[in-house]
Design a protein around this motif. Structure first.
Motif, short mmCIF file in Angstrom:
data_model
loop_
_atom_site.label_atom_id
_atom_site.label_comp_id
_atom_site.label_asym_id
_atom_site.label_seq_id
_atom_site.Cartn_x
_atom_site.Cartn_y
_atom_site.Cartn_z
N ARG A 166 81.67 95.09 -30.17
CA ARG A 166 81.82 96.52 -30.44
C ARG A 166 80.49 97.22 -30.70
O ARG A 166 80.39 98.43 -30.53
CB ARG A 166 82.72 96.75 -31.66
CG ARG A 166 84.19 96.38 -31.43
CD ARG A 166 84.96 96.50 -32.73
NE ARG A 166 86.38 96.19 -32.56
CZ ARG A 166 87.34 97.08 -32.38
NH1 ARG A 166 87.03 98.38 -32.32
NH2 ARG A 166 88.60 96.71 -32.26
N SER A 167 79.48 96.48 -31.19
CA SER A 167 78.24 97.16 -31.58
C SER A 167 77.08 96.19 -31.71
O SER A 167 77.22 95.13 -32.32
CB SER A 167 78.43 97.88 -32.92
OG SER A 167 77.22 98.49 -33.34
N PRO A 168 75.92 96.57 -31.18
CA PRO A 168 74.69 95.84 -31.53
C PRO A 168 74.29 96.21 -32.96
O PRO A 168 74.95 97.03 -33.61
CB PRO A 168 73.67 96.39 -30.53
CG PRO A 168 74.14 97.79 -30.27
CD PRO A 168 75.64 97.74 -30.34
N VAL A 169 73.23 95.60 -33.46
CA VAL A 169 72.64 96.08 -34.70
C VAL A 169 71.86 97.36 -34.37
O VAL A 169 70.95 97.35 -33.54
CB VAL A 169 71.71 95.02 -35.33
CG1 VAL A 169 70.98 95.61 -36.54
CG2 VAL A 169 72.50 93.79 -35.74
N VAL A 170 72.27 98.45 -34.98
CA VAL A 170 71.64 99.75 -34.71
C VAL A 170 70.49 99.89 -35.71
O VAL A 170 70.66 100.43 -36.80
CB VAL A 170 72.65 100.89 -34.83
CG1 VAL A 170 71.98 102.23 -34.53
CG2 VAL A 170 73.84 100.66 -33.88
N PHE A 171 69.33 99.39 -35.33
CA PHE A 171 68.20 99.33 -36.25
C PHE A 171 67.78 100.72 -36.74
O PHE A 171 67.25 100.84 -37.84
CB PHE A 171 67.01 98.63 -35.59
CG PHE A 171 67.22 97.15 -35.42
CD1 PHE A 171 67.10 96.29 -36.49
CD2 PHE A 171 67.54 96.61 -34.17
CE1 PHE A 171 67.30 94.92 -36.35
CE2 PHE A 171 67.73 95.25 -34.01
CZ PHE A 171 67.62 94.40 -35.10
N GLU A 172 68.02 101.73 -35.93
CA GLU A 172 67.60 103.08 -36.32
C GLU A 172 68.44 103.65 -37.46
O GLU A 172 68.02 104.58 -38.14
CB GLU A 172 67.67 104.03 -35.11
CG GLU A 172 66.71 103.68 -33.97
CD GLU A 172 67.11 102.42 -33.20
OE1 GLU A 172 66.21 101.73 -32.66
OE2 GLU A 172 68.33 102.11 -33.15
N ASP A 173 69.64 103.09 -37.66
CA ASP A 173 70.52 103.60 -38.72
C ASP A 173 71.54 102.51 -39.10
O ASP A 173 72.75 102.71 -38.96
CB ASP A 173 71.21 104.89 -38.28
CG ASP A 173 71.97 105.57 -39.40
OD1 ASP A 173 71.72 105.25 -40.58
OD2 ASP A 173 72.83 106.43 -39.10
N TRP A 305 65.56 89.60 -38.74
CA TRP A 305 65.06 88.74 -39.81
C TRP A 305 64.03 89.49 -40.65
O TRP A 305 64.09 89.46 -41.89
CB TRP A 305 64.45 87.47 -39.22
CG TRP A 305 64.19 86.38 -40.21
CD1 TRP A 305 63.18 86.31 -41.13
CD2 TRP A 305 64.97 85.18 -40.37
NE1 TRP A 305 63.28 85.15 -41.85
CE2 TRP A 305 64.36 84.44 -41.42
CE3 TRP A 305 66.10 84.67 -39.75
CZ2 TRP A 305 64.85 83.20 -41.84
CZ3 TRP A 305 66.60 83.44 -40.17
CH2 TRP A 305 65.98 82.72 -41.20
N GLN A 306 63.13 90.17 -39.97
CA GLN A 306 62.08 90.92 -40.67
C GLN A 306 62.69 92.06 -41.50
O GLN A 306 62.33 92.24 -42.67
CB GLN A 306 61.07 91.49 -39.66
CG GLN A 306 59.93 92.25 -40.33
CD GLN A 306 58.92 92.76 -39.31
OE1 GLN A 306 58.96 92.41 -38.14
NE2 GLN A 306 58.00 93.60 -39.77
N VAL A 307 63.62 92.80 -40.91
CA VAL A 307 64.27 93.89 -41.63
C VAL A 307 65.03 93.35 -42.84
O VAL A 307 65.02 93.95 -43.93
CB VAL A 307 65.23 94.65 -40.68
CG1 VAL A 307 66.16 95.57 -41.46
CG2 VAL A 307 64.44 95.45 -39.65
N SER A 308 65.67 92.20 -42.68
CA SER A 308 66.43 91.62 -43.77
C SER A 308 65.51 91.18 -44.91
O SER A 308 65.82 91.41 -46.09
CB SER A 308 67.25 90.42 -43.25
OG SER A 308 68.12 90.82 -42.20
N GLU A 309 64.42 90.54 -44.57
CA GLU A 309 63.44 90.15 -45.59
C GLU A 309 62.92 91.37 -46.34
O GLU A 309 62.81 91.36 -47.57
CB GLU A 309 62.28 89.39 -44.96
CG GLU A 309 62.59 87.96 -44.56
CD GLU A 309 61.38 87.22 -44.07
OE1 GLU A 309 61.33 85.99 -44.26
OE2 GLU A 309 60.47 87.85 -43.49
N GLU A 310 62.61 92.42 -45.59
CA GLU A 310 62.09 93.65 -46.21
C GLU A 310 63.14 94.29 -47.12
O GLU A 310 62.81 94.79 -48.20
CB GLU A 310 61.63 94.63 -45.14
CG GLU A 310 60.39 94.17 -44.39
CD GLU A 310 60.09 95.01 -43.17
OE1 GLU A 310 60.92 95.90 -42.83
OE2 GLU A 310 59.03 94.79 -42.55
#
Length: 315
Positions: A166-173, A305-310
């Motif tokens: 249904r959806s990718p990870v929408v990194f922008e939001d 991974w980077q976003v999650s760590e941050e």
């Protein structure tokens, strides 16, 4: 670290978790199953215990977990079924479990989750499904990295869903701060994150002997669907292609998790996606099977991974 041919097994959609572990000896192995107090988590824990593992059910409700542990011990004869408190939406709870863990961890089944919930946020402002289904498990697994590495051949099981289509990870939001909240898009995004996590964990940790795979357990009627109306469940049944007959029992629903956790057929295999006890291929248009290419995208996996760590550092 990984093999290139698609894994095929003698099992099927109808196989139960107990059938998967038949002949497998997990004596001396230690396992953690999140969400082990209900649904397919109980049956995952039961199969691992039946094969001789020490199993810790990591649960939000201790009373439910203790009842499940006692019932698993009664049905398997294995008295090494333990219970630990874990609220994946509470980073202090995750940190407490990590801090109390001592020694190696051979199997980590990231099974707990919430589905299609109303819009809710954690104290950090994170959307609750992403926080619970992905970030909480990310914090738990990275926190237990040393224990997994000490096992010498650990497996991490990331329970995803066909809803990832249904959806990718929408990194922008990611947290629906600017776009309208949609419970199914939020769930789908979190389930895509579960697959991407397995991809990147295998890349980062394969040299430590840690391999991670993701899976779709199948459609199983459990407490996971508590936010979903009967009308919507009927639509889901129709979309599955065969009505109620295509819904699995919890024992069948746990089979693919247990396969990924224990089967020697998966030795050396990581960063893959499984369904109905087989490695799945890419999704074909018009179907609800297989994986979306964005869920196996190496660049997206590294970014997540980077976003999650941050996110965890900022919290």
């Amino acid at each position: 670290m990984t093999t290139s041919t698609r894994v095929s097994t003698p099992f099927s959609r109808d196989t139960t978790a107990m059938e998967v572990v038949r002949g497998i000896d997990l004596t001396g192995r230690r396992a953690v199953v999140t969400g082990g107090g209900s649904g397919i988590g109980v049956e995952t824990g039961r199969a691992l215990a039946a094969a001789g593992a020490e199993v810790t059910l990591a649960v939000r409700r201790l009373d439910q977990g203790q009842r499940a542990a006692a019932e698993i011990t009664a049905s398997t004869g294995n008295d090494r079924v333990l219970v630990a408190p874990l609220d994946l939406a509470d980073l202090a709870s995750v940190a407490a479990l990590v801090a109390t863990w001592d020694g190696p961890l051979h199997i980590l089944v990231n099974n707990a989750g919430i589905m299609a919930s109303p819009e809710t946020r954690t104290p950090q402002g994170w959307e609750m499904q992403f926080a619970t289904n992905h970030l909480g498990h990310f914090a738990l697994t990275t926190g237990l990295h040393r224990a997994l590495a000490a096992a010498g051949g650990a497996r991490v099981v990331s329970v995803s869903s066909a809803a990832h289509l249904r959806s990718p990870v929408v990194f922008e939001d990611i947290h629906f701060e600017r776009r309208p909240y949609d419970p199914w898009e939020a769930y789908g995004q979190s389930k895509t994150a579960n697959v991407l996590f397995a991809v990147e964990a295998t890349r980062r940790w394969g040299d430590d002997g840690i391999l991670a795979n993701a899976l779709m357990p199948g459609a199983i009627r459990t407490n996971l669907q508590r936010y979903i109306s009967e009308e919507e469940l009927d639509r889901m049944r129709a979309q599955s292609g065969g009505g109620a007959a295509y819904w699995k029992t919890p024992e069948q629903g746990a089979a693919t998790s247990v396969l990924v956790a224990t089967s020697p057929l998966l030795d050396g295999v990581g960063g893959r996606y499984f369904e109905d006890c087989q490695e799945a291929g890419p999704n074909q248009p018009g179907t609800r099977t297989g994986y979306a290419p964005y869920a196996m995208d190496a660049e997206a996996a590294q970014r997540l991974w980077q976003v999650s760590e941050e996110s965890l550092t900022a919290a």
